[in-house]
Design a protein around this motif. Sequence first.
Motif, PDB file in Angstrom:
ATOM      1  N   CYS A  67      83.886  37.075  39.331  1.00 17.82           N
ATOM      2  CA  CYS A  67      82.637  37.580  38.884  1.00 17.82           C
ATOM      3  C   CYS A  67      81.706  36.104  39.219  1.00 17.82           C
ATOM      4  O   CYS A  67      81.684  35.372  38.432  1.00 17.82           O
ATOM      5  CB  CYS A  67      82.341  37.918  37.328  1.00 17.82           C
ATOM      6  N   MET A  68      81.209  36.168  40.423  1.00 15.74           N
ATOM      7  CA  MET A  68      80.252  35.188  40.875  1.00 15.74           C
ATOM      8  C   MET A  68      78.918  35.539  40.646  1.00 15.74           C
ATOM      9  O   MET A  68      78.468  36.438  41.290  1.00 15.74           O
ATOM     10  CB  MET A  68      80.600  34.935  42.356  1.00 15.74           C
ATOM     11  N   VAL A 113      71.984  37.832  41.715  1.00 13.62           N
ATOM     12  CA  VAL A 113      73.111  38.580  42.533  1.00 13.62           C
ATOM     13  C   VAL A 113      74.318  38.200  41.788  1.00 13.62           C
ATOM     14  O   VAL A 113      74.773  36.887  41.573  1.00 13.62           O
ATOM     15  CB  VAL A 113      73.033  38.235  43.943  1.00 13.62           C
ATOM     16  N   VAL A 114      75.455  39.266  41.624  1.00 11.65           N
ATOM     17  CA  VAL A 114      76.608  39.291  41.483  1.00 11.65           C
ATOM     18  C   VAL A 114      77.537  39.561  42.438  1.00 11.65           C
ATOM     19  O   VAL A 114      77.189  40.896  42.999  1.00 11.65           O
ATOM     20  CB  VAL A 114      76.816  40.133  39.894  1.00 11.65           C
ATOM     21  N   ALA A 115      78.673  39.044  42.644  1.00 11.04           N
ATOM     22  CA  ALA A 115      79.819  39.221  43.536  1.00 11.04           C
ATOM     23  C   ALA A 115      81.077  39.061  42.981  1.00 11.04           C
ATOM     24  O   ALA A 115      81.173  38.191  42.402  1.00 11.04           O
ATOM     25  CB  ALA A 115      79.293  38.717  44.911  1.00 11.04           C
ATOM     26  N   ASN A 122      79.223  36.927  50.831  1.00  9.94           N
ATOM     27  CA  ASN A 122      78.940  37.020  52.324  1.00  9.94           C
ATOM     28  C   ASN A 122      78.754  38.358  52.941  1.00  9.94           C
ATOM     29  O   ASN A 122      77.836  38.407  53.647  1.00  9.94           O
ATOM     30  CB  ASN A 122      79.978  36.352  53.048  1.00  9.94           C
ATOM     31  N   ASP A 123      79.581  39.071  52.355  1.00 11.50           N
ATOM     32  CA  ASP A 123      79.426  40.554  53.023  1.00 11.50           C
ATOM     33  C   ASP A 123      78.051  41.192  52.334  1.00 11.50           C
ATOM     34  O   ASP A 123      77.574  41.939  52.992  1.00 11.50           O
ATOM     35  CB  ASP A 123      80.675  41.410  52.461  1.00 11.50           C
ATOM     36  N   LYS A 128      74.392  43.976  53.844  1.00 12.28           N
ATOM     37  CA  LYS A 128      73.613  44.543  52.832  1.00 12.28           C
ATOM     38  C   LYS A 128      72.173  44.056  53.071  1.00 12.28           C
ATOM     39  O   LYS A 128      71.493  44.561  53.495  1.00 12.28           O
ATOM     40  CB  LYS A 128      74.286  44.828  51.414  1.00 12.28           C
ATOM     41  N   PHE A 129      72.182  42.805  52.458  1.00 19.87           N
ATOM     42  CA  PHE A 129      70.761  42.373  52.145  1.00 19.87           C
ATOM     43  C   PHE A 129      70.250  42.008  53.807  1.00 19.87           C
ATOM     44  O   PHE A 129      69.208  42.264  53.960  1.00 19.87           O
ATOM     45  CB  PHE A 129      70.875  40.998  51.520  1.00 19.87           C
ATOM     46  N   GLY A 130      70.983  41.309  54.499  1.00 17.70           N
ATOM     47  CA  GLY A 130      70.760  41.081  55.955  1.00 17.70           C
ATOM     48  C   GLY A 130      70.260  42.196  56.760  1.00 17.70           C
ATOM     49  O   GLY A 130      69.432  41.884  57.769  1.00 17.70           O
TER      50      GLY A 130
END
Length: 155
Positions: A67-68, A113-115, A122-123, A128-130
């Motif tokens: 959980c980053m 943001v959580v990843a 990066n994905d 998505k965001f990009g």
Amino acid sequence: MELYTPDQTDRDILTLLQKDARLTYKELAAMLHLSKSPIQERVKRLERLGFISSVVALIDPNKFENCMISYLQVQLTNHSVNAFRLFQQEVSKLDEVLECYHTTGGFDFMLKVVARNMIAYNDFLTNKFGRLDNIGTLNSSLVITQAKRETALPV
């Protein structure tokens, strides 16, 4: 919508519920030295008027291995009212975005943001965001440790 300014009892109710939303009307009444019925009526009014928008369980992200959390500052290329509105609508659809704030300063928005990890982040950024329109400059800050986490507003 009726205009309403919470009195001290309402503020006390809000303070107690922010600390523990599982408190029953009976428990609140005992803590505030009132009967159950007026407490129930006050809580319902606070809900109806939007002072209480939802009741949730807060999950400790440190309990999860992967959980980053990051804060992403975003500057848009177009600063029209419609462009801001569209950005907010689109970013609200992204599951990884926990919070979105329109801010002052060198960036237009700050997102929480959580990843799962850096690969997933990066994905998110790339795929998505990009893909959103109107994205200009980005600045990511990754959370290393958390010194304080408070959700209760001082009422």
